[in-house]
Design a protein around this motif. Structure first.
Motif, PDB file in Angstrom:
ATOM      1  N   SER A   1       0.830  -1.208   0.000  1.00 12.21           N
ATOM      2  CA  SER A   1       0.000   0.000   0.000  1.00 12.21           C
ATOM      3  C   SER A   1       0.866   1.259   0.000  1.00 12.21           C
ATOM      4  O   SER A   1       0.541   2.246  -0.671  1.00 12.21           O
TER       5      SER A   1
ATOM      6  N   GLN B   1       0.843   4.212  -2.726  1.00 14.16           N
ATOM      7  CA  GLN B   1       0.659   5.601  -2.332  1.00 14.16           C
ATOM      8  C   GLN B   1       1.800   6.474  -2.854  1.00 14.16           C
ATOM      9  O   GLN B   1       1.564   7.580  -3.376  1.00 14.16           O
TER      10      GLN B   1
ATOM     11  N   VAL C   1     -17.550   4.814  -1.384  1.00 11.36           N
ATOM     12  CA  VAL C   1     -16.172   4.606  -1.812  1.00 11.36           C
ATOM     13  C   VAL C   1     -15.896   5.402  -3.087  1.00 11.36           C
ATOM     14  O   VAL C   1     -14.856   6.058  -3.225  1.00 11.36           O
TER      15      VAL C   1
ATOM     16  N   GLU D   1     -13.148   8.411  -3.520  1.00  7.62           N
ATOM     17  CA  GLU D   1     -12.089   8.418  -4.522  1.00  7.62           C
ATOM     18  C   GLU D   1     -12.180   9.641  -5.423  1.00  7.62           C
ATOM     19  O   GLU D   1     -11.159  10.191  -5.843  1.00  7.62           O
TER      20      GLU D   1
ATOM     21  N   LEU E   1      -7.466   7.349  -1.972  1.00 12.41           N
ATOM     22  CA  LEU E   1      -7.301   5.996  -2.489  1.00 12.41           C
ATOM     23  C   LEU E   1      -7.968   5.021  -1.521  1.00 12.41           C
ATOM     24  O   LEU E   1      -7.633   5.000  -0.332  1.00 12.41           O
ATOM     25  N   ILE E   2      -8.909   4.203  -2.007  1.00 14.13           N
ATOM     26  CA  ILE E   2      -9.612   3.235  -1.169  1.00 14.13           C
ATOM     27  C   ILE E   2      -9.315   1.838  -1.686  1.00 14.13           C
ATOM     28  O   ILE E   2      -9.662   1.505  -2.824  1.00 14.13           O
ATOM     29  N   LEU E   3      -8.679   1.020  -0.865  1.00 15.25           N
ATOM     30  CA  LEU E   3      -8.366  -0.367  -1.228  1.00 15.25           C
ATOM     31  C   LEU E   3      -9.171  -1.303  -0.328  1.00 15.25           C
ATOM     32  O   LEU E   3      -9.121  -1.169   0.900  1.00 15.25           O
TER      33      LEU E   3
ATOM     34  N   LEU F   1      -4.590   7.353   1.817  1.00 11.09           N
ATOM     35  CA  LEU F   1      -4.980   5.982   1.461  1.00 11.09           C
ATOM     36  C   LEU F   1      -5.695   5.304   2.625  1.00 11.09           C
ATOM     37  O   LEU F   1      -5.247   5.398   3.765  1.00 11.09           O
TER      38      LEU F   1
ATOM     39  N   SER G   1      -7.605   0.017  -5.522  1.00 12.29           N
ATOM     40  CA  SER G   1      -8.162   1.356  -5.670  1.00 12.29           C
ATOM     41  C   SER G   1      -8.406   1.630  -7.149  1.00 12.29           C
ATOM     42  O   SER G   1      -7.477   1.622  -7.967  1.00 12.29           O
ATOM     43  N   LYS G   2      -9.654   1.866  -7.493  1.00  7.89           N
ATOM     44  CA  LYS G   2      -9.987   2.150  -8.891  1.00  7.89           C
ATOM     45  C   LYS G   2      -9.313   3.439  -9.341  1.00  7.89           C
ATOM     46  O   LYS G   2      -8.893   3.561 -10.499  1.00  7.89           O
TER      47      LYS G   2
END
Length: 386
Positions: A102, A106, A166, A170, A175-177, A207, A344-345
């Motif tokens: 991650s 980032q 989400v 974004e 950033l969303i994982l 993130l 994360s899209k």
């Protein structure tokens, strides 16, 4: 055959660090336990090829096995998993690998924004402190997410509600994982017993990571909890159970983020205006369905606002958490849909765009997303990035 000459003490350190017994390592390397035990005592030495396989299985760089003593491993993130003054166990290798992965994502995204002239600081990062008014922070998060009655009505289900939030996060630059495995490896499952989520606060590329193996109800609460961390500019790894929002065993930061999360999902004023004292608990819970939150969150609000007793809360909560845990979960779905969610899209789209524009090599982009180059091209087509 030439021997590697590794430090025998490092072998045992690396094995214990990996949480493996001699029998586990013996099976993985297809060698006798006595052989590996001899490496740990220094009675025997592995060949270079065996040392390479050993390091790979123990998930350490090969040079670590030659060091005179174990390297100091400091976590780049605060451990906020302490409950009732009991320190949690050290982070597992799976968690460390997910965290490092991650951090790499980032760092890449931050540099991408800088190189493309988009690295403007996000005004909401660190905008408040744990001394701030809970409702004020909650309203600000709702504003950034566009969380209003219209968005709630547009959500087809609770899971769709989380997906919409989400997406909004974004679009705001976060950033969303959401993943339940290590680097797309379905054989390495993450456990909610260790952590439910973590957040890496950053003015440009914040993130949030959510453990995808948690229940839908818990993922929503963790997601908003971690957003609250960003609003006070505090990184950390959490293992906050939804129930903890009515407990006082966490430190000030975690208590504050719990309170903010509950207020974001269902404001106290709204809750109080809808609740009817002459109705049963079950009848009251039905009155909040349009909020698209789980019964767990509703029970928390009812207890926080003293609408139900501690005994009622404990009994109702235990019944529902048992149901959530025993509920059959859906499969992972289409991998081309799962991959952007895991990575994360927002980052996936930026990475593919940079690759197609020649700014990033295909192999580097594939490595960042932990896939093969062929898969990367298929995801690009799926996301309609050309």
């Amino acid at each position: 055959m030439e021997k590697a000459g590794i430090n025998s003490n490092q072998v045992r350190w690396a094995r214990e660090r990996a949480g493996l017994q001699l029998s586990d390592l013996s099976k993985a390397l297809q060698l006798a336990e006595d052989k590996i035990a001899a490496w740990e005592t220094g009675e025997e030495q592995p060949t270079f090829r065996q040392a390479q396989k050993l390091a790979e299985r123990l998930r350490v760089p090969l040079p670590y096995l030659f060091l005179p003593s174990p390297p100091e491993e400091n976590s780049p993130i605060a451990d906020l998993r302490t409950l009732r003054n009991e320190a949690r166990a050290t982070f597992s290798l799976d968690f460390k690998e997910v965290l490092n992965d991650s951090l790499q994502k980032q760092n890449w995204y931050r540099e991408y924004l800088q190189n493309t002239g988009q690295a403007s600081p996000l005004e909401f990062i660190g905008k408040y402190s744990v001394e701030s008014d809970v409702k004020t922070v909650a309203r600000d998060i709702q504003a950034v997410l566009g969380l209003d009655e219209e968005l709630r009505k547009s959500a087809r289900s609770k899971s769709d509600f989380l997906s919409k939030l989400v997406q909004q996060a974004e679009e705001a630059g976060i950033l969303i994982l959401i993943s339940g495995v290590v680097k797309n490896n379905n054989h390495r499952k993450l456990t909610v017993e260790e952590f439910r989520g973590f957040v890496l606060s950053d003015a440009v590329a914040p993130l949030v990571f959510i453990n995808g193996n948690d229940t839908e109800a818990a993922k929503l609460f963790t997601f908003v909890h971690e957003l609250a961390h960003l609003w006070v500019g505090a990184s950390g790894v959490s293992n906050v159970e939804v129930k903890s929002a009515v407990e006082n065993d966490f430190d000030q930061l975690e208590r504050f983020c719990n309170q903010v999360a509950a207020e974001v999902l269902i404001p106290a004023e709204d809750f109080q205006s809808i609740w009817q004292s002459d109705l049963s608990l079950e009848e009251n819970l039905q009155r909040y369905r349009h909020y698209k939150v789980s019964d767990l969150v509703l029970l928390i609000r009812a207890r926080q606002l003293r609408r139900i007793s501690s005994t009622e809360f404990q009994q109702a909560y235990a019944t529902r958490i048992s149901w959530y845990k025993n509920r059959k979960r859906s499969s992972g779905g289409n991998f081309k849909n799962t991959l952007p969610a895991r990575n994360s899209k927002l980052l996936t789209s930026a990475l593919i765009a940079a690759t197609l524009e020649g700014q990033t090599l295909y192999r580097d982009a594939a490595r960042m997303l932990n896939v093969k180059v062929e898969t990367l091209k298929k995801v690009a087509d799926h996301l309609e990035i050309h």
